[in-house]
Design an enzyme around this catalytic site. Sequence first.
Site, mmCIF file in Angstrom:
data_model
loop_
_atom_site.group_PDB
_atom_site.id
_atom_site.type_symbol
_atom_site.label_atom_id
_atom_site.label_comp_id
_atom_site.label_asym_id
_atom_site.label_seq_id
_atom_site.Cartn_x
_atom_site.Cartn_y
_atom_site.Cartn_z
ATOM 1 N N GLN A 36 0.796 -1.227 0.000
ATOM 2 C CA GLN A 36 0.000 0.000 0.000
ATOM 3 C C GLN A 36 0.829 1.278 0.000
ATOM 4 O O GLN A 36 0.320 2.332 -0.376
ATOM 5 C CB GLN A 36 -0.971 -0.018 1.191
ATOM 6 C CG GLN A 36 -2.003 -1.128 1.074
ATOM 7 C CD GLN A 36 -2.959 -1.154 2.243
ATOM 8 O OE1 GLN A 36 -2.674 -1.769 3.266
ATOM 9 N NE2 GLN A 36 -4.091 -0.508 2.118
ATOM 10 N N ASP A 38 2.150 0.661 -8.115
ATOM 11 C CA ASP A 38 3.507 0.693 -8.694
ATOM 12 C C ASP A 38 4.402 1.707 -7.974
ATOM 13 O O ASP A 38 5.576 1.448 -7.744
ATOM 14 C CB ASP A 38 3.463 1.066 -10.189
ATOM 15 C CG ASP A 38 2.920 -0.070 -11.049
ATOM 16 O OD1 ASP A 38 2.557 -1.124 -10.484
ATOM 17 O OD2 ASP A 38 2.849 0.107 -12.282
ATOM 18 N N ARG A 43 3.958 0.701 12.931
ATOM 19 C CA ARG A 43 3.707 -0.642 12.421
ATOM 20 C C ARG A 43 3.797 -0.619 10.896
ATOM 21 O O ARG A 43 3.099 0.162 10.248
ATOM 22 C CB ARG A 43 2.318 -1.101 12.870
ATOM 23 C CG ARG A 43 1.956 -2.457 12.325
ATOM 24 C CD ARG A 43 0.563 -2.951 12.716
ATOM 25 N NE ARG A 43 0.334 -4.153 11.922
ATOM 26 C CZ ARG A 43 -0.835 -4.535 11.427
ATOM 27 N NH1 ARG A 43 -1.931 -3.828 11.669
ATOM 28 N NH2 ARG A 43 -0.928 -5.619 10.699
ATOM 29 N N HIS A 55 1.365 -9.157 4.817
ATOM 30 C CA HIS A 55 0.163 -8.321 4.723
ATOM 31 C C HIS A 55 -0.388 -8.383 3.278
ATOM 32 O O HIS A 55 -0.330 -7.404 2.539
ATOM 33 C CB HIS A 55 0.514 -6.883 5.135
ATOM 34 C CG HIS A 55 -0.670 -6.030 5.512
ATOM 35 N ND1 HIS A 55 -0.764 -5.369 6.722
ATOM 36 C CD2 HIS A 55 -1.792 -5.708 4.841
ATOM 37 C CE1 HIS A 55 -1.897 -4.682 6.767
ATOM 38 N NE2 HIS A 55 -2.537 -4.863 5.633
ATOM 39 N N ASN A 92 -1.396 -10.645 8.726
ATOM 40 C CA ASN A 92 -2.454 -9.671 8.929
ATOM 41 C C ASN A 92 -3.770 -10.104 8.270
ATOM 42 O O ASN A 92 -3.791 -10.461 7.088
ATOM 43 C CB ASN A 92 -2.056 -8.318 8.327
ATOM 44 C CG ASN A 92 -3.084 -7.243 8.639
ATOM 45 O OD1 ASN A 92 -3.210 -6.834 9.793
ATOM 46 N ND2 ASN A 92 -3.835 -6.810 7.643
ATOM 47 N N GLU A 93 -4.844 -10.062 9.036
ATOM 48 C CA GLU A 93 -6.211 -10.261 8.540
ATOM 49 C C GLU A 93 -6.398 -11.416 7.560
ATOM 50 O O GLU A 93 -6.817 -11.221 6.414
ATOM 51 C CB GLU A 93 -6.726 -8.957 7.888
ATOM 52 C CG GLU A 93 -6.875 -7.837 8.889
ATOM 53 C CD GLU A 93 -7.570 -6.599 8.312
ATOM 54 O OE1 GLU A 93 -7.880 -6.584 7.108
ATOM 55 O OE2 GLU A 93 -7.805 -5.661 9.078
ATOM 56 N N ASN A 152 -7.656 -5.716 14.885
ATOM 57 C CA ASN A 152 -8.032 -4.605 14.004
ATOM 58 C C ASN A 152 -9.547 -4.457 14.091
ATOM 59 O O ASN A 152 -10.268 -5.458 14.004
ATOM 60 C CB ASN A 152 -7.664 -4.903 12.549
ATOM 61 C CG ASN A 152 -6.168 -5.141 12.353
ATOM 62 O OD1 ASN A 152 -5.364 -4.909 13.267
ATOM 63 N ND2 ASN A 152 -5.798 -5.592 11.168
ATOM 64 N N TYR A 176 -12.829 -1.940 12.640
ATOM 65 C CA TYR A 176 -13.343 -0.809 11.865
ATOM 66 C C TYR A 176 -14.848 -0.639 11.984
ATOM 67 O O TYR A 176 -15.348 0.461 12.106
ATOM 68 C CB TYR A 176 -13.006 -0.983 10.367
ATOM 69 C CG TYR A 176 -11.533 -0.874 10.062
ATOM 70 C CD1 TYR A 176 -10.957 0.370 9.820
ATOM 71 C CD2 TYR A 176 -10.725 -1.997 10.022
ATOM 72 C CE1 TYR A 176 -9.605 0.488 9.545
ATOM 73 C CE2 TYR A 176 -9.367 -1.885 9.753
ATOM 74 C CZ TYR A 176 -8.811 -0.637 9.514
ATOM 75 O OH TYR A 176 -7.475 -0.524 9.253
ATOM 76 N N GLU A 183 -5.040 -1.889 14.332
ATOM 77 C CA GLU A 183 -5.577 -1.004 13.294
ATOM 78 C C GLU A 183 -6.929 -0.484 13.747
ATOM 79 O O GLU A 183 -7.734 -1.233 14.290
ATOM 80 C CB GLU A 183 -5.814 -1.732 11.957
ATOM 81 C CG GLU A 183 -4.578 -2.066 11.180
ATOM 82 C CD GLU A 183 -4.885 -2.781 9.851
ATOM 83 O OE1 GLU A 183 -5.963 -2.544 9.267
ATOM 84 O OE2 GLU A 183 -4.033 -3.565 9.420
#
Length: 508
Positions: free
Chosen positions: A38, A71, A96, A141, A185-186, A328, A330, A400
């Site tokens: 990301q 990219d 993190r 991740h 992660n997740e 995490n 949300y 998160e």
Amino acid sequence: MDWFGVVVFSAVLAGAWSTQDLSFPPGFIFGAATASYQVEGAWNEGGKSENTWDRYVHEDPTRIKDLTNGDVACDSYHQWKRDIEMAEELGLQFYRFSLSWSRILPSGFPNIINEEGKNYYNNLIDGLLEKGIQPMVTIYHWDLPQSLQNLGGWANPLIVDWFVDYARVAYTLFGDRVKVWITINEPVVFCDGVYNSGRFAPLIYSPEVGAYLCNKYALLAHAKAWRLYDQEFKPKYHGKVSLANQMVWFEPYDSTEEHIELAELARQNSNGRYAHPIYSKAGGWPPSIEKVLEEVSLKRGYSKSSLPAFTQEEIELMRGTYDYFAMNYYTTRLIRKAREGEQFTAWPLGDCIDLNAIIEKREDWPTAESYWFYVFPEGFRRQLNWMKQQYGDMEIIITENGISTAGGLDDQERIQYYRDHLEQILLAVKEDGLNVTGYCAWTLMDNFEWGDGLAVKFGLYEVDFSDPMRKRTPRASARYYSDIISSHSLDIPIDYSGYKDTKKVQVV
Ligand SMILES: *[C@@H]1O[C@H](CO)[C@@H](O)[C@H](O)[C@H]1NC(C)=O
């Protein structure tokens, strides 16, 4: 967005909380998070090989909402000094970030360790430590080397050992300085989210089978990597290791027995399937889910449950493989039984064909900029309490939490979101006796938000994606967050460019 409604609603709840002690416990630490694909960019630089996200975005750009890709992203591969500076500006106690598997091991295997990849992470880790900021490192991740995907990826049982080989390299290279690790992660996102929807890298549609294979091997990979650290690295480095789960809270659609039971089943399905084998005293799959999935599979004509069984040895291997709970959070959903002939949408973290269940939003919950994201702060506290009730007392770090907006520097929704969610943590700690010891905001800066591309913004810092230097600018929420950190409290008497502490006004 009906933010006023949220403010009033929270104010009513806050009014019921009489102590009003808004300080965080001593030792409670604050951080912010990012993930390699990301933010890093440099997708084919510095010896890095192709990963599944590179393949996914290049094969067909229309897969991403705004036709962008990772990219270059935030160009953190080149701008890492600025990233450290931002962490310092915020006053973070930890940062993190995740390692890119294909940057460290271009073949996917430990036969070749890429020096440039190793140097990149060494620079980042050393730069953080020089500023007194603790690195918290996620080993995986969502960006699997394409070479391993070609061999079946997370549906191949051999990935357990491939991952452990990679984790060994990570612990060996960085373990002298990294004391807090997240293996994976997740998994609910790259297993259920991918295989049930046929969206996102690696674009494999295999509901009923694929998600459950991935689920099993991701948990075994975590467990073996935890045991490796525990046996070979912990004695000299004294660090701690966990797995980060996204916990979506499910509320029953109404107060009927049927929906109360369904909500609990949905929690076990979405959260329990990724937590029960590791954190529960008994180990293994959540019994209620094991039963339902066997019934459903046999009815569909399979010879046995699509949820692959664990051997007793595997149950013991996984049970207790944690040093803390990385959570995490949300969003929250309402869940109800599907109606006759109703269509399912499998993503994200929602409708569940195997439970014949559909998700909905409660009318008074605002939606964030991401279509899957409904705001309900109280769900956070309820989820935390559910974990204690299911798995007992343990140290919890929120790895998160944050909200997406459409952009702009005056991000009042984000300030409100952080305030309301941090307040729920204080309630969980002070009223419910939970041991939450740290909080990590998602995310340090705007970045490549998977299928939503660059259009959806989660950052404390805005990133100018048209600038070759990817200039980063603090939002109002960055100032707010840094003030929370420096005062170690939510009781902040400052107005953030128009931000009114309406909650206090309402309570009085
Ligand atoms: C919370 O967890 C930490 C880390 O395990 C531990 O040192 C501390 O004593 C715990 N606090 C409480 C109140 O249980």
